[in-house]
Design a protein around this motif. Structure first.
Motif, PDB file in Angstrom:
ATOM      1  N   VAL A  69      24.702  68.365  12.750  1.00  0.00           N
ATOM      2  CA  VAL A  69      24.197  69.745  12.887  1.00  0.00           C
ATOM      3  C   VAL A  69      22.860  69.853  12.154  1.00  0.00           C
ATOM      4  CG1 VAL A  69      24.690  72.197  12.578  1.00  0.00           C
ATOM      5  CG2 VAL A  69      26.571  70.624  12.990  1.00  0.00           C
ATOM      6  N   ALA A  70      22.819  69.275  10.968  1.00  0.00           N
ATOM      7  CA  ALA A  70      21.558  69.296  10.217  1.00  0.00           C
ATOM      8  C   ALA A  70      20.475  68.535  10.988  1.00  0.00           C
ATOM      9  CB  ALA A  70      21.770  68.684   8.837  1.00  0.00           C
ATOM     10  N   ARG A  71      20.885  67.480  11.718  1.00  0.00           N
ATOM     11  CA  ARG A  71      19.903  66.697  12.482  1.00  0.00           C
ATOM     12  C   ARG A  71      19.650  67.283  13.875  1.00  0.00           C
ATOM     13  NH1 ARG A  71      22.980  62.046  10.479  1.00  0.00           N
ATOM     14  NH2 ARG A  71      23.982  62.016  12.503  1.00  0.00           N
ATOM     15  N   ARG A  72      20.308  68.388  14.178  1.00  0.00           N
ATOM     16  CA  ARG A  72      20.150  69.102  15.465  1.00  0.00           C
ATOM     17  C   ARG A  72      20.519  68.240  16.659  1.00  0.00           C
ATOM     18  NH1 ARG A  72      14.543  72.003  13.674  1.00  0.00           N
ATOM     19  NH2 ARG A  72      15.366  72.682  11.699  1.00  0.00           N
ATOM     20  N   GLU A  73      21.553  67.442  16.476  1.00  0.00           N
ATOM     21  CA  GLU A  73      22.028  66.620  17.587  1.00  0.00           C
ATOM     22  C   GLU A  73      23.178  67.319  18.296  1.00  0.00           C
ATOM     23  OE1 GLU A  73      20.887  62.570  15.103  1.00  0.00           O
ATOM     24  OE2 GLU A  73      22.987  63.094  15.384  1.00  0.00           O
ATOM     25  N   ASN A  74      23.552  66.755  19.437  1.00  0.00           N
ATOM     26  CA  ASN A  74      24.580  67.395  20.259  1.00  0.00           C
ATOM     27  C   ASN A  74      25.843  66.559  20.346  1.00  0.00           C
ATOM     28  OD1 ASN A  74      22.679  69.419  20.881  1.00  0.00           O
ATOM     29  ND2 ASN A  74      21.808  68.113  22.484  1.00  0.00           N
ATOM     30  N   VAL A  75      26.912  67.212  20.780  1.00  0.00           N
ATOM     31  CA  VAL A  75      28.182  66.523  21.006  1.00  0.00           C
ATOM     32  C   VAL A  75      28.682  66.952  22.377  1.00  0.00           C
ATOM     33  CG1 VAL A  75      30.579  66.260  20.240  1.00  0.00           C
ATOM     34  CG2 VAL A  75      28.765  66.537  18.534  1.00  0.00           C
ATOM     35  N   ILE A  76      29.125  65.980  23.168  1.00  0.00           N
ATOM     36  CA  ILE A  76      29.732  66.323  24.457  1.00  0.00           C
ATOM     37  C   ILE A  76      31.112  65.700  24.494  1.00  0.00           C
ATOM     38  CG2 ILE A  76      29.521  66.201  26.967  1.00  0.00           C
ATOM     39  CD1 ILE A  76      26.548  65.858  26.677  1.00  0.00           C
ATOM     40  N   GLN A 108      24.002  80.802  40.873  1.00  0.00           N
ATOM     41  CA  GLN A 108      22.709  80.141  40.695  1.00  0.00           C
ATOM     42  C   GLN A 108      21.942  80.720  39.506  1.00  0.00           C
ATOM     43  OE1 GLN A 108      20.577  79.447  44.247  1.00  0.00           O
ATOM     44  NE2 GLN A 108      18.700  78.862  43.176  1.00  0.00           N
ATOM     45  N   VAL A 109      21.954  82.071  39.426  1.00  0.00           N
ATOM     46  CA  VAL A 109      21.251  82.709  38.305  1.00  0.00           C
ATOM     47  C   VAL A 109      21.924  82.336  36.992  1.00  0.00           C
ATOM     48  CG1 VAL A 109      20.517  84.906  37.328  1.00  0.00           C
ATOM     49  CG2 VAL A 109      20.615  84.633  39.806  1.00  0.00           C
ATOM     50  N   GLY A 110      23.260  82.348  36.985  1.00  0.00           N
ATOM     51  CA  GLY A 110      24.012  81.989  35.776  1.00  0.00           C
ATOM     52  C   GLY A 110      23.673  80.579  35.325  1.00  0.00           C
ATOM     53  N   ALA A 111      23.579  79.665  36.293  1.00  0.00           N
ATOM     54  CA  ALA A 111      23.265  78.271  35.967  1.00  0.00           C
ATOM     55  C   ALA A 111      21.866  78.162  35.378  1.00  0.00           C
ATOM     56  CB  ALA A 111      23.375  77.415  37.223  1.00  0.00           C
ATOM     57  N   GLU A 112      20.918  78.890  35.983  1.00  0.00           N
ATOM     58  CA  GLU A 112      19.540  78.812  35.491  1.00  0.00           C
ATOM     59  C   GLU A 112      19.418  79.383  34.078  1.00  0.00           C
ATOM     60  OE1 GLU A 112      17.202  80.602  38.599  1.00  0.00           O
ATOM     61  OE2 GLU A 112      17.589  78.890  39.924  1.00  0.00           O
ATOM     62  N   LEU A 113      20.147  80.492  33.839  1.00  0.00           N
ATOM     63  CA  LEU A 113      20.087  81.111  32.507  1.00  0.00           C
ATOM     64  C   LEU A 113      20.736  80.211  31.456  1.00  0.00           C
ATOM     65  CD1 LEU A 113      20.804  84.821  33.483  1.00  0.00           C
ATOM     66  CD2 LEU A 113      18.661  83.882  32.603  1.00  0.00           C
ATOM     67  N   LEU A 114      21.827  79.560  31.851  1.00  0.00           N
ATOM     68  CA  LEU A 114      22.485  78.637  30.928  1.00  0.00           C
ATOM     69  C   LEU A 114      21.563  77.452  30.630  1.00  0.00           C
ATOM     70  CD1 LEU A 114      25.229  78.533  29.533  1.00  0.00           C
ATOM     71  CD2 LEU A 114      26.044  77.064  31.368  1.00  0.00           C
ATOM     72  N   PHE A 115      20.912  76.974  31.678  1.00  0.00           N
ATOM     73  CA  PHE A 115      19.953  75.879  31.503  1.00  0.00           C
ATOM     74  C   PHE A 115      18.879  76.276  30.484  1.00  0.00           C
ATOM     75  CE2 PHE A 115      15.747  74.255  32.507  1.00  0.00           C
ATOM     76  CZ  PHE A 115      15.950  72.894  32.324  1.00  0.00           C
ATOM     77  N   GLU A 116      18.408  77.517  30.628  1.00  0.00           N
ATOM     78  CA  GLU A 116      17.349  77.987  29.721  1.00  0.00           C
ATOM     79  C   GLU A 116      17.806  77.956  28.269  1.00  0.00           C
ATOM     80  OE1 GLU A 116      14.832  81.855  30.024  1.00  0.00           O
ATOM     81  OE2 GLU A 116      15.446  81.305  32.066  1.00  0.00           O
ATOM     82  N   VAL A 117      19.076  78.369  28.039  1.00  0.00           N
ATOM     83  CA  VAL A 117      19.610  78.364  26.671  1.00  0.00           C
ATOM     84  C   VAL A 117      19.614  76.934  26.131  1.00  0.00           C
ATOM     85  CG1 VAL A 117      21.708  78.694  25.287  1.00  0.00           C
ATOM     86  CG2 VAL A 117      21.006  80.439  26.931  1.00  0.00           C
ATOM     87  N   PHE A 118      20.111  76.004  26.936  1.00  0.00           N
ATOM     88  CA  PHE A 118      20.177  74.608  26.508  1.00  0.00           C
ATOM     89  C   PHE A 118      18.776  74.077  26.242  1.00  0.00           C
ATOM     90  CE2 PHE A 118      24.546  73.006  28.190  1.00  0.00           C
ATOM     91  CZ  PHE A 118      25.139  74.145  27.695  1.00  0.00           C
ATOM     92  N   SER A 119      17.876  74.432  27.125  1.00  0.00           N
ATOM     93  CA  SER A 119      16.526  73.927  27.022  1.00  0.00           C
ATOM     94  C   SER A 119      15.819  74.502  25.793  1.00  0.00           C
ATOM     95  CB  SER A 119      15.837  74.241  28.341  1.00  0.00           C
ATOM     96  OG  SER A 119      14.486  74.328  28.185  1.00  0.00           O
ATOM     97  N   GLN A 120      16.081  75.794  25.486  1.00  0.00           N
ATOM     98  CA  GLN A 120      15.466  76.411  24.300  1.00  0.00           C
ATOM     99  C   GLN A 120      16.000  75.796  23.012  1.00  0.00           C
ATOM    100  OE1 GLN A 120      16.422  80.518  24.996  1.00  0.00           O
ATOM    101  NE2 GLN A 120      14.529  80.928  26.107  1.00  0.00           N
ATOM    102  N   ARG A 121      17.242  75.303  23.051  1.00  0.00           N
ATOM    103  CA  ARG A 121      17.821  74.721  21.841  1.00  0.00           C
ATOM    104  C   ARG A 121      17.418  73.266  21.633  1.00  0.00           C
ATOM    105  NH1 ARG A 121      21.500  77.594  19.184  1.00  0.00           N
ATOM    106  NH2 ARG A 121      22.325  75.834  18.031  1.00  0.00           N
ATOM    107  N   TYR A 122      16.814  72.684  22.644  1.00  0.00           N
ATOM    108  CA  TYR A 122      16.500  71.255  22.581  1.00  0.00           C
ATOM    109  C   TYR A 122      15.732  70.906  21.303  1.00  0.00           C
ATOM    110  CZ  TYR A 122      14.370  66.767  23.677  1.00  0.00           C
ATOM    111  OH  TYR A 122      13.947  65.465  23.610  1.00  0.00           O
ATOM    112  N   GLU A 123      16.313  70.058  20.483  1.00  0.00           N
ATOM    113  CA  GLU A 123      15.753  69.628  19.194  1.00  0.00           C
ATOM    114  C   GLU A 123      15.565  70.768  18.198  1.00  0.00           C
ATOM    115  OE1 GLU A 123      12.365  67.062  20.053  1.00  0.00           O
ATOM    116  OE2 GLU A 123      13.710  65.339  20.152  1.00  0.00           O
ATOM    117  N   ARG A 124      16.140  71.940  18.515  1.00  0.00           N
ATOM    118  CA  ARG A 124      16.023  73.055  17.565  1.00  0.00           C
ATOM    119  C   ARG A 124      17.382  73.452  17.005  1.00  0.00           C
ATOM    120  NH1 ARG A 124      12.744  76.352  21.374  1.00  0.00           N
ATOM    121  NH2 ARG A 124      10.770  75.252  21.517  1.00  0.00           N
ATOM    122  N   GLY A 125      18.443  73.123  17.745  1.00  0.00           N
ATOM    123  CA  GLY A 125      19.775  73.493  17.277  1.00  0.00           C
ATOM    124  C   GLY A 125      20.822  72.703  18.033  1.00  0.00           C
ATOM    125  N   SER A 126      21.962  72.482  17.376  1.00  0.00           N
ATOM    126  CA  SER A 126      23.015  71.664  17.981  1.00  0.00           C
ATOM    127  C   SER A 126      23.814  72.430  19.024  1.00  0.00           C
ATOM    128  CB  SER A 126      23.998  71.204  16.902  1.00  0.00           C
ATOM    129  OG  SER A 126      23.379  70.279  16.078  1.00  0.00           O
TER     130      SER A 126
END
Ligand code: ADP
Ligand code: MG
Length: 295
Positions: free
Chosen positions: A111-118, A191-209
């Motif tokens: 979390v401190a390193r802003r990495e992800n878990v799947i 489709q809109v839901g998917a795009e909005l979810l994508f945006e959230v993931f994309s905004q968090r990229y390297e900024r939050g886990s």
């Protein structure tokens, strides 16, 4: 009129020191000192502590309690559907899962390193349990956390967009250190839901886990996001710094209900006092058991 900072709650000069002290401690928001000072004074007298040590003991109690209250608040704000930990997680039930990796993740350095878990795997294999336990660990280690299902999150994003408060919601989502998105793939997104979810993931990229749990292997994610291009871009970001938990196996739910149907089950052979971790906490699926208590 009495103001908030009036030192005499009764408005008279006759208030006894104990009452005044109680009033001031409330104002200073020191509830533990208020509750404990008399008891600790008796102990200090008994142990012959000087006033500095007496004060130190009180202040330490206040600090400990404050930290506990902060963790409790973080847990409430995380909106976990149930509080679960690795104490009740039976690793033997899912031999394919890398236990060392999970225990390492429970230390929350990712979390401190802003990495992800799947966490990927079929239904009932403990993905949500593991995500909840990682979320709880994060709260305990000081990281703000939010738990939400993929479906609920995309609905909330669409609603926010319609009500012109999308930016605010996105900012709130950006603010948490760990975002847990459960059950990606159970329900196809619009489709809109998917795009909005994508945006959230994309905004968090390297900024939050982010922790994502899904019953679908990556190849099938385009059916959820309705676009190869979007899924490709998303996986590119999400898997750049990622820890994958392989959680395919027998459904723990099915195994448990099968166990309940068998009258003379193996559990009866378990020696009394066998390690708590090995006992699969059968009460958890009991509808009468409160699900929001630490398990
Ligand atoms: P999934 O999210 O993979 O569908 P869940 O995490 O919801 O599965 O697990 C289903 C139920 O079984 C939950 O009550 C969970 O606590 C329990 N469970 C699953 N796997 C384990 C395990 N390995 N040890 C203890 N409990 C488990
Ligand atoms: Mg689940």
């Amino acid at each position: 009129m009495m103001t908030k900072t009036d030192p005499t709650p009764s408005g008279t000069m006759a208030a006894v020191p104990a009452e005044l002290l109680a009033h001031h401690l409330k104002q200073l928001k020191l509830p533990t000192i208020l509750r404990e000072h008399e008891k600790v004074a008796r102990e200090a007298a008994r142990d012959g502590l000087d006033h500095v040590r007496y004060l130190l003991r009180l202040v330490e109690l206040e600090l400990l309690d404050r930290e506990r209250r902060v963790v409790e608040r973080r847990i409430r704000e995380a909106r976990f559907p149930a509080v679960k930990s690795f104490d009740t997680f039976d690793f033997a039930a899912i031999p394919g899962l890398n236990k060392m990796l999970v225990l390492e993740l429970a230390r929350c350095e990712y979390v401190a390193r802003r990495e992800n878990v799947i966490a990927l795997g079929n239904s009932g294999t403990g993905k949500t349990h593991a995500a909840l336990a990682l979320g709880l660990a994060a709260c305990q280690r000081g990281f703000s956390t939010l738990f939400v299902t993929a479906h609920a999150l995309s609905s909330q994003l669409m609603e926010a967009r319609d009500e012109k408060r999308l930016l605010k919601l996105q900012a709130q989502l950006q603010n948490v250190k760990l975002l847990i998105v459960d059950e990606l793939g159970y329900v196809p997104l619009s489709q809109v839901g998917a795009e909005l979810l994508f945006e959230v993931f994309s905004q968090r990229y390297e900024r939050g886990s982010i922790i994502v749990t899904s019953n679908l292997p990556f190849e099938e994610w385009p059916t959820v996001f309705r676009s190869e291009r979007l899924t490709g871009a998303l996986l590119d970001r999400l898997t750049h710094h990622v820890h994958i938990l392989e959680m395919n196996g027998e459904s723990y739910r099915l195994k448990q209900s099968a166990g309940r149907r068998r009258p003379a089950s193996v559990e009866q052979n378990t020696p009394p006092g066998a390690g708590q971790d090995a006992v699969a906490a059968p009460a958890q699926d009991d509808p009468a058991a409160p699900s929001n208590l630490p398990s």
